[in-house]
Enzyme design. Structure first.
Site, PDB file in Angstrom:
ATOM      1  CD  GLU A  40      37.132  38.340  39.077  1.00 39.70           C
ATOM      2  OE1 GLU A  40      37.648  39.351  39.587  1.00 39.70           O
ATOM      3  OE2 GLU A  40      36.000  37.929  39.378  1.00 39.70           O
ATOM      4  CD  GLU A  78      41.376  47.322  41.753  1.00 44.26           C
ATOM      5  OE1 GLU A  78      42.601  47.407  41.575  1.00 44.26           O
ATOM      6  OE2 GLU A  78      40.849  46.460  42.470  1.00 44.26           O
ATOM      7  N   GLY A  92      41.468  44.613  50.451  1.00 45.28           N
ATOM      8  CA  GLY A  92      41.126  43.242  50.780  1.00 45.28           C
ATOM      9  C   GLY A  92      41.286  42.377  49.547  1.00 45.28           C
ATOM     10  N   PRO A  93      41.245  41.076  49.709  1.00 43.91           N
ATOM     11  CG  PRO A  93      40.768  38.952  50.535  1.00 43.91           C
ATOM     12  CD  PRO A  93      41.018  40.362  50.978  1.00 43.91           C
ATOM     13  CG  ASP A 149      37.594  50.106  43.780  1.00 40.28           C
ATOM     14  OD1 ASP A 149      38.693  50.613  43.471  1.00 40.28           O
ATOM     15  OD2 ASP A 149      36.862  49.539  42.939  1.00 40.28           O
ATOM     16  CB  THR A 157      33.845  47.765  43.599  1.00 40.80           C
ATOM     17  OG1 THR A 157      35.185  47.562  43.142  1.00 40.80           O
ATOM     18  CG2 THR A 157      33.170  48.790  42.701  1.00 40.80           C
TER      19      THR A 157
END
Length: 212
Positions: free
Chosen positions: A146, A34, A10-11, A85, A17
């Site tokens: 982010e 990841e 998913g985005p 994840d 996670t």
């Protein structure tokens, strides 16, 4: 049935996670997460996608390849279930969005070589949510790298996921996809929502056992 190998996709910010950890805890599966913040190019990528896309995508690809190789050798081949994840097919979604021309062609060649004998998932859990929900969750987890995510980029990636998942289901009819609406189910805050996901998960695990 082969040893269960569940991948969650998913985005960005949808809760992959968190769900992987919850599944691993309930079923005593190994949890594969990841590598994200360790990517030295990611912060630069969010500031200048065109300049840093190839380096960013190659780092992710090489690390995910190594992780999948390790879980195959150390877990799946020994009958130990794994929940991840991510699914490595996500590399194609992001590469198709950020890479062009010769760089995209080079990337696809390397991707195809590295993934030709990778373990396939028993099934995929696909989490999706609206842009508002994704932005709220990204803000809440407060990852410095982010901070500069462009909402339009995030929205485009979400749309690309929808298109890719539909195509992937048609190309892989033997690998079920469980679709979870992240707007209506908040499995992090609400245990009842999490139990609903566990119920769907158990149905697929039980079906797999009956095929043995």
């Amino acid at each position: 049935m082969k040893t269960p190998f569940i991948t969650i996709e998913g985005p960005i910010g949808v809760g992959k996670t968190s769900l992987a950890k919850a599944i691993a805890k309930r079923y005593q599966f190994h949890c594969l997460q990841e590598i994200v913040e360790e990517n030295p190019f990611l912060g630069k990528f969010y500031n200048n996608i065109d300049e840093w896309s190839f380096q960013t995508e190659m780092f992710f690809l090489c690390n995910r390849f190594k992780q999948l190789e390790d879980i195959h050798n150390n877990f799946l081949s020994h009958g130990k279930p794994v929940v991840a994840d991510y699914n490595i097919f996500k590399n194609l979604i992001f590469a198709n969005k950020t890479l062009n021309g010769n760089k995209h062609n080079k990337y696809l060649k390397i991707y195809n070589i590295l993934t030709e004998d990778m373990p396939e998932p028993s099934f995929v859990i696909y989490l999706h949510a609206s842009l508002d929900t994704l932005l709220k969750r990204i803000s809440k987890r407060a990852r410095t790298i982010e901070n500069n995510i462009d909402p339009q980029y995030l929205n485009d990636i979400s749309n690309d996921y929808e298109i890719f998942i539909d195509r992937w289901e048609k190309e892989h009819p033997l690998i079920p996809v469980i679709k979870i609406d992240g707007d209506s189910l908040d499995f992090v805050k609400n245990d009842e929502d999490l139990m609903l996901i566990f119920q769907q998960l158990q149905e697929h695990l039980t079906k797999g056992e009956k095929k043995q």
